[in-house]
Design a protein around this motif. Structure first.
Motif, short mmCIF file in Angstrom:
data_model
loop_
_atom_site.label_atom_id
_atom_site.label_comp_id
_atom_site.label_asym_id
_atom_site.label_seq_id
_atom_site.Cartn_x
_atom_site.Cartn_y
_atom_site.Cartn_z
N LYS A 91 0.57 -0.94 -0.32
CA LYS A 91 0.31 0.26 0.09
C LYS A 91 0.80 1.91 -0.15
O LYS A 91 1.59 1.24 0.16
CB LYS A 91 -0.94 -0.23 1.28
N PRO A 92 0.39 2.96 -0.93
CA PRO A 92 1.44 3.71 -0.48
C PRO A 92 1.43 4.25 0.94
O PRO A 92 0.61 3.55 1.84
CB PRO A 92 -0.03 4.57 -1.01
N ALA A 93 1.99 4.33 1.15
CA ALA A 93 3.16 4.43 2.21
C ALA A 93 2.39 5.86 3.42
O ALA A 93 1.99 6.19 4.44
CB ALA A 93 4.56 4.98 2.37
N ALA A 94 1.94 6.47 2.45
CA ALA A 94 1.35 7.58 3.04
C ALA A 94 0.04 7.18 3.15
O ALA A 94 -0.90 8.89 3.86
CB ALA A 94 1.52 8.97 1.87
N ALA A 95 -0.51 6.50 2.55
CA ALA A 95 -1.50 5.82 3.11
C ALA A 95 -2.22 6.13 4.81
O ALA A 95 -3.25 6.28 5.44
CB ALA A 95 -2.28 4.30 2.61
N ALA A 96 -0.87 6.27 5.74
CA ALA A 96 -1.28 6.39 7.00
C ALA A 96 -1.40 7.74 7.57
O ALA A 96 -1.88 7.73 8.54
CB ALA A 96 0.56 6.00 7.61
N CYS A 97 -1.78 8.69 6.26
CA CYS A 97 -1.71 10.02 7.26
C CYS A 97 -3.08 10.47 6.70
O CYS A 97 -3.56 11.06 7.14
CB CYS A 97 -0.81 11.13 6.51
N TYR A 98 -3.90 9.14 5.84
CA TYR A 98 -5.44 9.55 5.36
C TYR A 98 -6.05 8.72 6.30
O TYR A 98 -5.93 7.94 6.80
CB TYR A 98 -5.18 9.04 3.95
N GLN A 99 -7.16 9.40 7.14
CA GLN A 99 -8.60 8.62 7.68
C GLN A 99 -8.89 7.49 6.78
O GLN A 99 -8.89 7.83 5.79
CB GLN A 99 -9.45 9.92 7.69
N GLY A 100 -8.88 6.12 8.06
CA GLY A 100 -9.87 5.60 7.07
C GLY A 100 -8.92 4.52 7.56
O GLY A 100 -8.67 4.14 8.99
N PRO A 101 -8.70 2.99 7.07
CA PRO A 101 -8.39 1.52 7.68
C PRO A 101 -7.23 1.45 7.77
O PRO A 101 -6.20 1.14 8.12
CB PRO A 101 -9.16 0.95 6.57
N ASP A 102 -6.30 2.79 7.13
CA ASP A 102 -5.03 2.23 7.06
C ASP A 102 -4.32 3.65 7.63
O ASP A 102 -3.20 3.90 8.14
CB ASP A 102 -4.40 2.57 5.46
N PHE A 103 -5.20 4.74 8.48
CA PHE A 103 -4.43 5.49 9.80
C PHE A 103 -3.50 5.61 10.30
O PHE A 103 -4.42 4.09 11.08
CB PHE A 103 -5.44 6.50 9.56
N ASP A 104 -2.66 5.61 10.11
CA ASP A 104 -1.63 5.55 11.37
C ASP A 104 -0.69 7.00 12.31
O ASP A 104 0.07 7.39 11.57
CB ASP A 104 -0.76 4.55 11.36
N GLN A 105 -1.43 7.51 12.87
CA GLN A 105 -1.19 9.02 13.33
C GLN A 105 0.61 8.85 13.83
O GLN A 105 1.48 9.98 13.44
CB GLN A 105 -1.64 9.01 14.42
N ALA A 106 1.30 7.28 14.64
CA ALA A 106 2.18 7.59 14.77
C ALA A 106 3.27 7.21 13.28
O ALA A 106 3.90 7.86 13.37
CB ALA A 106 2.72 6.77 15.49
N GLU A 107 3.20 6.84 12.46
CA GLU A 107 3.58 6.14 11.81
C GLU A 107 3.38 7.67 10.44
O GLU A 107 4.86 8.02 10.14
CB GLU A 107 2.70 5.22 10.76
N CYS A 108 2.40 7.93 10.59
CA CYS A 108 2.53 9.49 10.14
C CYS A 108 3.46 10.32 10.25
O CYS A 108 3.64 10.87 9.50
CB CYS A 108 0.62 10.32 10.13
N THR A 109 3.17 11.11 11.39
CA THR A 109 4.28 11.85 11.98
C THR A 109 5.60 11.48 11.35
O THR A 109 6.70 12.47 11.37
CB THR A 109 4.05 11.47 13.88
N PHE A 110 6.36 10.10 11.86
CA PHE A 110 7.72 9.60 12.04
C PHE A 110 7.79 9.89 9.66
O PHE A 110 8.60 10.14 9.37
CB PHE A 110 7.45 7.75 12.12
#
Length: 625
Positions: A91-110
């Motif tokens: 999956k696209p790495a930046a998906a961690a920053c988008y609301q949805g099933p792949d959202f991960d705030q800690a990963e997005c901040t990293f």
């Protein structure tokens, strides 16, 4: 075509006595066999002689997800079993920053704060470091809007660690008529490493390196290095340090030296003395469009050896490894220069290097660029930027590098430039030069975050330095274009190098390198870092790049840092070599397995972009009849 005839004839004469069988890396020795294929026809080998684009064996469009002909889940699973689990669907790495099933705030901040200070983005199987060509459907931003979608990212990725992986991927894509792309480190500014609905061959982990103390082929006698196509420049430098040698490698530490960089030429700090990256190649390991693994050198598969060295990557086959020339240790001595244009002040005297008159500033910039011809003729290199600032100000920075010079010798060499600057009433003195450094010093690979840079470039020839009228026209074009950066958010970047045919040596001087490189003085670029991509913005750039083209009629551009919307790109990127390269392409890849924008033969296909932006790879790939 004439080059091909000369190369073949030379090979016939020399190969009997002097060509050595290339050494085999472990990754090159693991190959797909007919036993592996078995009854899995989807990965069977092809036959170039039984197909052509004209006889109807190639479909109108590449098969796309959702099509009836798209492989079933079981077929993909069987391919994965053949690959030993190397098939990825990331999956696209930046998906961690988008609301949805792949959202991960800690990963997005990293990703936003620390990933670019590591090797993270280079180790990502999907990302290319320019987002606009993917369609910007999942950009890395702190406040994302809308949803993250796949866009121009491939559907599947083969994490290739041996030749067998690449062969199976090529055969599957060809037989299933799926778009195939090739990606190494992701340093791609023209959309050649991504593609919607594609299968990606990721060569990033082909990392083997072998030092060859004595290598002989044709007239070459000397040291060599056998490098996997995934080796990055910083890894090459550590290898150089371990073996007390030098290899021509990319200037950016995380660029792969044996992939697209070499295939389009490849310039770096030492190319005025040793030639381009393509000039260093003595032998290549290649997987062809038929899925066969072959050796290409001056005596074997000479058409591939000619075409791949400078004729563009992801076009005639996938390079798995290369044997490069190696040299004794090289020392580099560098001298920096910085000039600034600022607004006049009634209260203070301008400091060193600060100019308050625009004409004087540009005369100073021109003095350096004109003087740089002497640096190049001495085997050196120049690296410069012209940045627009607030209130019509400018900053000009440059570094001049010399091979084998002591600091005192480099200081003395540069002094006439500072005498000229003094005559222009520019208050700046020749700086003390730091001790020389070893080319090949140890380093680490730290990659940048994805951005939106778009390159537009021109290779300005030595004739522009030797003719006063042409020189004045060249500097007017540079000044006009750079001043337009105030209102249009772009800047000028000029690298200065002179990889002539003489320094290319054998067999580099019989390659497909753009002939414009052999006459080059400056690789002049307008750098567009604005996130907005539109036809109107393209028109602005065409206007100012047109000034540089008009000042260098018949010259060319560097494909790796060129515009995928370059007008008459066949001439600009390949020059007089295009016709002979097209013959190789049609003979070696009649299926159109390998396709990327502005590569040889790419005019026969087009991406039907869903976002409508020229150069975007977010869409189905179809034939152009």
């Amino acid at each position: 075509m004439k080059l091909l005839v000369i190369l073949v004839c030379l090979g016939t004469f020399l190969s009997r006595a002097t060509a050595l069988k290339p050494r085999i890396l472990l990754s090159d020795s693991i190959r797909l066999t007919q036993e592996d294929v078995g009854d899995f026809a989807a990965i069977d080998f092809g036959d170039e002689t039984a197909v052509s684009l004209e006889n109807g064996n190639v479909s109108n469009c590449k098969v796309f997800p959702g099509d009836k002909a798209w492989p079933s889940t079981e077929e993909w699973a069987r391919l994965n079993r053949t690959l030993g689990g190397a098939l990825l669907k990331p999956k696209p790495a930046a998906a961690a920053c988008y609301q949805g099933p792949d959202f991960d705030q800690a990963e997005c901040t990293f990703l936003l704060t620390n990933a670019s200070s590591s090797h993270y983005w280079l180790d990502d199987p999907l990302v290319a470091l320019t987002q606009w060509s993917q369609g910007s459907t999942c950009p890395l931003v702190s406040d994302p809007q809308g949803n993250c979608t796949r866009g121009g990212f491939p559907e599947y990725v083969v994490n290739a660690t041996n030749v067998k992986h690449i062969q199976a991927a090529v055969n599957f894509a060809r037989n299933k008529q799926i778009r195939l792309i090739v990606k190494n480190t992701g340093h791609d500014f023209g959309g050649r490493s991504i593609g919607a609905g594609s299968l990606s061959v990721w060569t990033h982990h082909l990392k083997e390196m072998e030092f060859i103390p004595s290598y002989s082929i044709g007239p070459y006698r000397g040291m060599a290095a056998h490098l996997g196509s995934g080796v990055e420049s910083w890894e090459e430098h550590n290898f150089m340090n371990d073996h007390n040698i030098s290899i021509v490698s990319p200037g950016c530490s995380t660029v792969g030296g044996v992939g697209g960089w070499m295939s389009a030429g490849g310039h770096t700090t030492i190319t005025s003395t040793y030639g381009l990256g393509a000039d260093q190649v003595l032998s290549l390991g290649v997987v062809t469009a038929s899925g066969r693994f072959v050796t290409a050198d001056p005596f074997t598969n000479t058409d591939l050896f000619y075409a791949i060295r400078g004729g563009g990557g992801a076009t005639y086959g996938i390079v798995t490894s290369a044997i490069y020339k190696a040299y004794p240790p090289i020392t580099i001595t560098s001298s920096g220069l910085s000039l600034s244009l600022s607004q006049p002040s009634n209260t203070s005297t301008p400091g060193p290097g600060v100019v308050t008159d625009a004409d004087t500033f540009w005369q100073g910039v021109g003095a350096y660029y004109r003087f740089a011809a002497k640096i190049l003729d001495a085997g050196g290199y120049g690296f410069s930027y012209i940045y627009p600032g607030a209130n019509q100000t400018f900053r000009f920075t440059t570094s001049s590098s010399f091979l084998g010079y002591t600091p005192d010798a480099a200081f003395a060499f540069m002094q006439p430039l500072y005498d000229t600057l003094a005559q222009l009433n520019i208050n700046i003195t020749n700086p003390t030069i730091r001790p020389s450094s070893l080319y090949g010093s140890r380093g680490i690979g730290i990659g940048p975050a994805p951005g939106n840079t778009r390159y537009r470039s021109r290779l300005l020839p030595r004739a522009n330095w030797e003719d006063d009228a042409l020189w004045n026209r060249t500097m007017r074009a540079i000044r006009t274009a750079a001043e337009a950066g105030f209102d249009n958010d772009f800047y000028f970047h000029g690298t200065l190098t002179s990889p002539t045919a003489a320094v290319a040596g054998w067999p580099g001087n019989a390659s497909a390198v753009n002939p414009a490189w052999r006459e080059n003085r400056m690789h002049a670029m307008l750098m567009d870092a604005a996130p907005a991509q539109s036809a109107a913005r393209d028109a602005v750039f065409r206007k100012y790049m047109g000034l540089l083209r008009a000042a260098s009629p018949g010259a060319g551009a560097y494909m790796n840092e060129g515009d995928p919307g370059e007008p008459d790109w066949q001439q600009a990127f390949y020059g007089t070599n295009y016709a002979s390269l097209l013959e190789v392409k049609r003979r070696r890849d009649p299926w159109g397995v390998f396709w990327a924008p502005t590569t040889v033969g790419s005019e026969g296909w087009e991406v039907r972009s869903v976002d409508g932006y020229a150069g975007s790879q977010n869409g189905r790939l179809c034939r152009v009849w």
